[in-house]
Design a protein around this motif. Structure first.
Motif, PDB file in Angstrom:
ATOM      1  N   THR B 128       1.335  -0.822  -0.027  1.00  0.00           N
ATOM      2  CA  THR B 128       0.450   0.290  -0.148  1.00  0.00           C
ATOM      3  C   THR B 128       0.810   1.568   0.278  1.00  0.00           C
ATOM      4  O   THR B 128       0.180   2.395  -0.846  1.00  0.00           O
ATOM      5  N   VAL B 160      -1.849  -1.658  -6.665  1.00  0.00           N
ATOM      6  CA  VAL B 160      -1.800  -2.231  -5.702  1.00  0.00           C
ATOM      7  C   VAL B 160      -1.399  -3.640  -6.287  1.00  0.00           C
ATOM      8  O   VAL B 160      -0.625  -4.215  -5.834  1.00  0.00           O
ATOM      9  N   PRO B 374      -6.267  -0.401   1.815  1.00  0.00           N
ATOM     10  CA  PRO B 374      -5.302   0.681   2.508  1.00  0.00           C
ATOM     11  C   PRO B 374      -5.786   0.126   3.801  1.00  0.00           C
ATOM     12  O   PRO B 374      -5.559   1.184   4.877  1.00  0.00           O
TER      13      PRO B 374
END
Lengths: 59, 483
Positions: B128, B160, B374
């Motif tokens: 992340t 990602v 996240p």
């Protein structure tokens, strides 16, 4: 050849780290602007990775 | 050779060693310099870019941060020096071989898999972090959703996926190249952290401590206004910084490193890692968020109007391209060995005929999926405490085995002495405090009206595991030949 690379690359790479330390200080005391600082930091980064990779693999 | 042994060998290869199934002989002992260099590089990593700003976002005052980190890091160094080093010097064994002697080979496998799963989440947070920097040139910023398993926007999730898969493929191709690159980047990265701090001070126009304190407090007030009141006081900072590496010191993972030391003074080497990485780097990274709030507070807000720490954008705001390069490299060089280690643990789950990279690829995929959420990286302050709470108790069992087993009349290294492959006393002594701690963190969430902060549970779990092993060891492995 290997010895020559180490002799030349090692001091250049350590000196290049000054380009990471000094520009932020100059920026802090208003001697350079953010753009110049960014360019010097990037130059220091490129020189460090190029030269350090030449001698660190031999140590 | 069993999978467990292959796994151990490979893990030991990472830690620069051989002698994985014997005490390190005197001729291989190393002076303190090697340890200072190793710890200097190890603790200035991608996680620091995430953890530093989270202190400000959690409402820590500047004085509490400076003095709390000072005390916490001193406690961490003392724990390494006086808890890990003496056992490492007397036994000279890896954690894995020491644990195998106490708990048996199958139990070591369980420990490795647990460690591997936790490593995947840690690597996910680093993916992340790297992706947050990769997104900056494309004007893609990540959003931290409310739900723990909520996704950010499509663009960020795609980044990602790409970053995670690239890291997984590189990890699968071997460890050495990344280790070399990590060594090269370490001195540069430490100075980039310092540069982040200096530039942030300039951006805040903070030429004095008083001015810095005012700007910092305004930043905390801004976060509290947007995110709601939060508290991260002095003792919370002390406990967090002491125990964020609990798996390494209280959990004795660094036995594998200190078994090589020639002198006791090497036990002080973690100080360089703590005070560069967990003091200077954390504070400098925290200043990045303070500076952005001071200069352009709207850029710290997500679409829900809440302040979030976006490491890639924070570094870009301070240092430009060098900041982005640093966050990408810091995240990558942390995620890569982490995925590699997790992969080695997972490899033991596959048949011996399976490709040797299968475990690493699986670990990379799990880490990539974790990285797509996240909120997991935004919960890093809690995660590292949970990590220490789960793995720390193993260190208590090693401590009891080393200092108290003979004194209390039961076998030292019982699995070795009784040829047991799975020591249930160890399983229970580990599982009871760890599972109770997890239940408190994930389900109950409060004790006596106080929110459960995972780092607070590390030491109680360690003590309970030690006491339980003392009782269970005596019950299971009483040494009848001795009084």
């Amino acid at each position: 050849m290997k010895k020559n690379i180490i002799i030349f690359a090692k001091p250049i790479s350590w000196v290049s780290l000054l380009l990471i330390v000094v520009p932020p200080i100059l920026y802090f005391i208003n001697s350079i602007d953010a753009e110049t600082m960014g360019s010097l930091l990037l130059a220091g980064t490129v020189i460090w990775f190029f030269t350090a990779s030449l001698w660190m693999k031999h140590e | 050779m069993s999978n467990v042994h292959i796994e151990e060998e490979a893990i030991e290869e990472i830690e620069g060693g051989e002698f994985e199934r014997e005490p390190v002989p005197k001729k291989a002992w190393k002076g303190p310099k090697a340890f200072w260099g190793m710890y200097a590089g190890e603790h200035a990593a991608g996680t620091e870019f995430m953890i530093g700003p989270l202190f400000l976002a959690a409402g820590a005052s500047l004085q509490n941060l400076m003095f709390g980190l000072l005390l916490g890091n001193i406690l961490a160094v003392l724990t390494w020096r006086y808890l890990v080093l003496p056992i490492a010097m007397q036994r000279r064994l890896t954690l894995y071989y020491q644990l195998e002697k106490i708990a048996g080979g199958k139990m070591v496998k369980l420990y490795n898999i647990t460690n591997g799963v936790l490593f995947c989440f840690l690597a996910g947070a680093m993916i992340t972090v790297s992706a947050s920097a990769v997104g900056v040139p494309f004007d893609i910023r990540f959003e931290v959703p409310e739900a723990i398993f909520g996704l950010s926007g499509f663009g960020f999730t795609a980044i990602v996926a790409v970053v995670g898969l690239v890291i997984a493929v590189i990890a699968a191709s071997g460890y050495n190249m990344v280790a070399r690159f990590s060594n090269i980047s370490a001195p540069w990265m430490i100075l980039v952290f310092l540069a982040c701090g200096v530039v942030s001070l300039a951006q805040m126009d903070a030429a004095s401590f008083e001015r810095l304190n005012i700007v910092w407090n305004e930043g905390v007030a801004f976060v509290q206004l947007k995110n709601g009141p939060q508290d991260f006081g002095f003792w919370k900072i002390v406990i967090f910084s002491w125990l964020c590496n609990a798996a390494m010191h209280l959990g004795m993972a660094d036995l594998s490193i200190f078994r090589y030391t020639k002198t006791k003074s090497a036990g002080w080497a973690p100080a360089v890692g703590m005070f560069l990485g967990h003091y200077m780097a954390w504070i400098c990274a925290a200043l990045l968020l303070a500076a952005l709030i001071a200069t352009n507070p709207d850029l710290t807000l997500n679409s829900a109007g809440k302040v979030q720490a976006d490491p890639g954008f924070l570094a870009w705001n301070a240092l430009g391209w060098t900041g982005i390069i640093c966050v990408v490299i810091a995240g990558w060089t942390t995620a890569n060995p982490t995925i590699y280690r997790a992969g080695l643990a997972f490899q033991s789950l596959f048949p011996t005929k399976a490709h040797k990279a299968t475990g690493v690829i699986c670990a990379g995929l799990v880490a990539t999926v974790a990285g797509a959420f996240p909120n997991l990286s935004a919960q890093l302050l809690g995660f590292v405490g949970t990590y220490g709470m789960i793995l720390g108790p193993i260190g208590a069992i090693i401590f009891v085995n080393h200092y108290l087993a003979k004194r209390f009349g039961f076998h030292e290294d019982p699995a070795d002495a009784t040829k047991t492959s799975f020591n249930f006393a160890v399983l229970l002594a580990w599982l009871i405090p760890a599972a109770t701690g997890l239940w408190l963190i994930l389900v109950k969430k409060q004790i006596f009206g106080w929110d459960v902060f995972p780092s607070y549970l590390v030491v109680p779990a360690w003590i309970i595991a030690g006491i339980l092993y003392l009782i269970l060891g005596k019950l299971f492995f009483a040494n009848k030949s001795k009084p």
